[in-house]
Design an enzyme around this catalytic site. Structure first.
Site, PDB file in Angstrom:
ATOM      1  CG  ASP A  92     -11.278 -10.601 -16.387  1.00  0.00           C
ATOM      2  OD1 ASP A  92     -12.208 -10.247 -15.647  1.00  0.00           O
ATOM      3  OD2 ASP A  92     -11.083 -10.101 -17.508  1.00  0.00           O
ATOM      4  N   GLY A  94     -10.259  -8.082 -13.418  1.00  0.00           N
ATOM      5  CA  GLY A  94     -10.402  -6.672 -13.765  1.00  0.00           C
ATOM      6  C   GLY A  94      -9.064  -6.000 -13.983  1.00  0.00           C
ATOM      7  N   GLY A  95      -7.980  -6.684 -13.620  1.00  0.00           N
ATOM      8  CA  GLY A  95      -6.647  -6.092 -13.746  1.00  0.00           C
ATOM      9  C   GLY A  95      -6.269  -5.766 -15.173  1.00  0.00           C
ATOM     10  N   GLY A 215       0.403 -11.037 -18.154  1.00  0.00           N
ATOM     11  CA  GLY A 215       1.331 -10.054 -18.695  1.00  0.00           C
ATOM     12  C   GLY A 215       2.086 -10.481 -19.923  1.00  0.00           C
ATOM     13  CG  ASP A 265      -8.550 -16.048 -21.716  1.00  0.00           C
ATOM     14  OD1 ASP A 265      -9.043 -14.960 -22.068  1.00  0.00           O
ATOM     15  OD2 ASP A 265      -7.492 -16.138 -21.068  1.00  0.00           O
ATOM     16  CB  CYS A 303     -13.940 -28.488 -40.208  1.00  0.00           C
ATOM     17  SG  CYS A 303     -14.877 -27.799 -38.838  1.00  0.00           S
ATOM     18  CB  CYS A 305     -17.968 -27.138 -37.122  1.00  0.00           C
ATOM     19  SG  CYS A 305     -17.894 -26.015 -38.539  1.00  0.00           S
ATOM     20  CB  CYS A 308     -17.445 -27.452 -42.132  1.00  0.00           C
ATOM     21  SG  CYS A 308     -16.212 -26.141 -41.987  1.00  0.00           S
ATOM     22  CG  HIS A 334     -15.144 -22.824 -39.065  1.00  0.00           C
ATOM     23  ND1 HIS A 334     -14.982 -24.131 -39.501  1.00  0.00           N
ATOM     24  CD2 HIS A 334     -13.922 -22.235 -39.188  1.00  0.00           C
ATOM     25  CE1 HIS A 334     -13.732 -24.308 -39.869  1.00  0.00           C
ATOM     26  NE2 HIS A 334     -13.075 -23.171 -39.703  1.00  0.00           N
TER      27      HIS A 334
END
Length: 373
Positions: A92, A94-95, A215, A265, A303, A305, A308, A334
């Site tokens: 990113d 830094g804003g 924003g 993200d 799931c 993963c 699980c 998970h």
């Protein structure tokens, strides 16, 4: 070099699937990007992320500049080498940190003067210094320095911020010197549709490699966030990636994809994991609750993963209540798997022409009272 290919489009919504190519590898979109603020996705290691199918992670310009210092990251060959990730990274600008440190900053045309949250020392960020830091960090995708406006804000201030962000965007492009790194512009405008359109038209007229919606998820209600996202993507080009910054819940991801967003993200999967809140196909599970003390089933029966496949809800509850560090890792694995699996399934649904059905069925199951885990 960086490139984007739009591969599939829904004929019933704005949902789309594409392929981003970077110097560190390819990224299939739509994609969720785990957040590694200081060069580490909290609670997991690169081997975990690879096993989960993560394709790109984030680093934070402000935090890496403070610790260990962007020159240190550069010494080790860039972030992907420094943290042994060796896949695409995004930083990113830094804003957003400047926005979150609002009481400690002063915004001028030149940039932002503010104080470190660590020791109170004076710092300065501008489009030029943001580019310098991000180029030192070596991310495949950098973000233009912008002003993220809080909600609510007076319209006049938002309008001035849109213009400032546009001027800063041009300065970022001029300051960028590494052709191997992509640079995305950021669209602002708060919750004002006309200002969003103005910002989108200003930013997309510049030769950025992709575009982000900034924003949002800063205090406005969820329907408004979706409405502004829908409106803004109308003014974003189809031949470049679209990134909705800092969003959000599994429901937000699906609604963003429906509205034409490619990249997401959020710290939510790992932050909630550390607080015993797990995402499942049937909604949220608070694993610390007493009801799971003797529960021998997995967190989510749908799931596959590592967590699980190998551990019961009763064991996960025990780890968390006992303060064992393994709880953070297993819970994080998970939650990250849930997010990454969700966008992968969404991509397949777009590819094969049934995304809208997938969207409705998945949201229905995740609603309270849907389908018990």
């Amino acid at each position: 070099m960086f490139s984007y290919e739009l591969q599939h489009k829904s004929d019933k919504s704005k949902a789309r699937a594409g392929l981003i190519k970077t110097p560190h590898g390819e990224i299939e979109t739509p994609i969720f990007m785990p957040v590694g603020t200081v060069g580490s996705v909290k609670g997991v290691c690169p081997e975990d992320l690879n096993a989960l199918g993560a394709q790109i992670i984030l680093g934070n310009t402000y935090h890496l500049h403070l610790r260990p210092g962007d020159e240190v990251v550069a010494h080790f060959g860039g972030l992907a080498s420094f943290n042994n990730w060796n896949k695409p990274t995004l930083t990113d600008s830094g804003g957003f940190q400047v926005f979150s440190l609002g009481k400690l900053n002063k915004i001028t045309e030149e940039g932002v003067h503010f104080r470190s949250h660590l020791d109170g020392s004076k710092l300065f960020l501008s489009p030029e210094t943001s580019m310098e830091i991000q180029q030192n960090i070596g991310a495949d995708i950098m973000m233009a320095f912008d002003e993220c406006v809080s909600y609510p804000s007076e319209r006049k201030y938002v309008e001035e911020s849109v213009e400032l962000t546009a001027r800063w965007a041009e300065r970022c492009l001029k300051a960028k010197t590494n052709d191997a790194q992509a640079l995305f512009g950021i669209i602002q405008g708060g919750v004002h549709k006309d200002l969003r359109q103005r910002s989108a038209e200003q930013i997309t007229a510049l030769p950025f490699d992709g575009f982000a919606i900034g924003g949002l998820s800063v205090g406005e209600d969820i329907p408004t966030m979706y409405e502004i996202t829908e409106h803004t993507t109308d003014f974003m080009p189809e031949d470049k990636p679209r990134y909705l910054m800092g969003v959000g819940t599994p429901e937000d991801l699906l609604n963003g994809i429906l509205r034409g967003v490619d990249m997401f993200d959020c710290v939510m999967p790992t932050r909630n994991a550390r607080n015993a809140l797990l995402f499942t196909s049937a909604g949220r599970v608070h694993i610390k609750n007493a009801e799971f003390r003797l529960s021998d089933g997995p967190v989510d029966k749908e799931c596959d993963c590592y967590t699980c496949r190998n551990f019961s809800r009763g064991y996960l509850r025990h780890l968390y209540k006992a303060g064992e560090l393994l709880a953070y890792r297993l819970n994080s694995i998970h939650n990250l798997h849930f997010y990454l699996s969700l966008v992968k399934r969404a991509r397949n649904a777009i590819k094969y022409g049934f995304f809208e059905d997938f969207y409705s069925e998945t949201l229905d199951k995740m609603r309270p009272g849907g389908n018990n885990v």
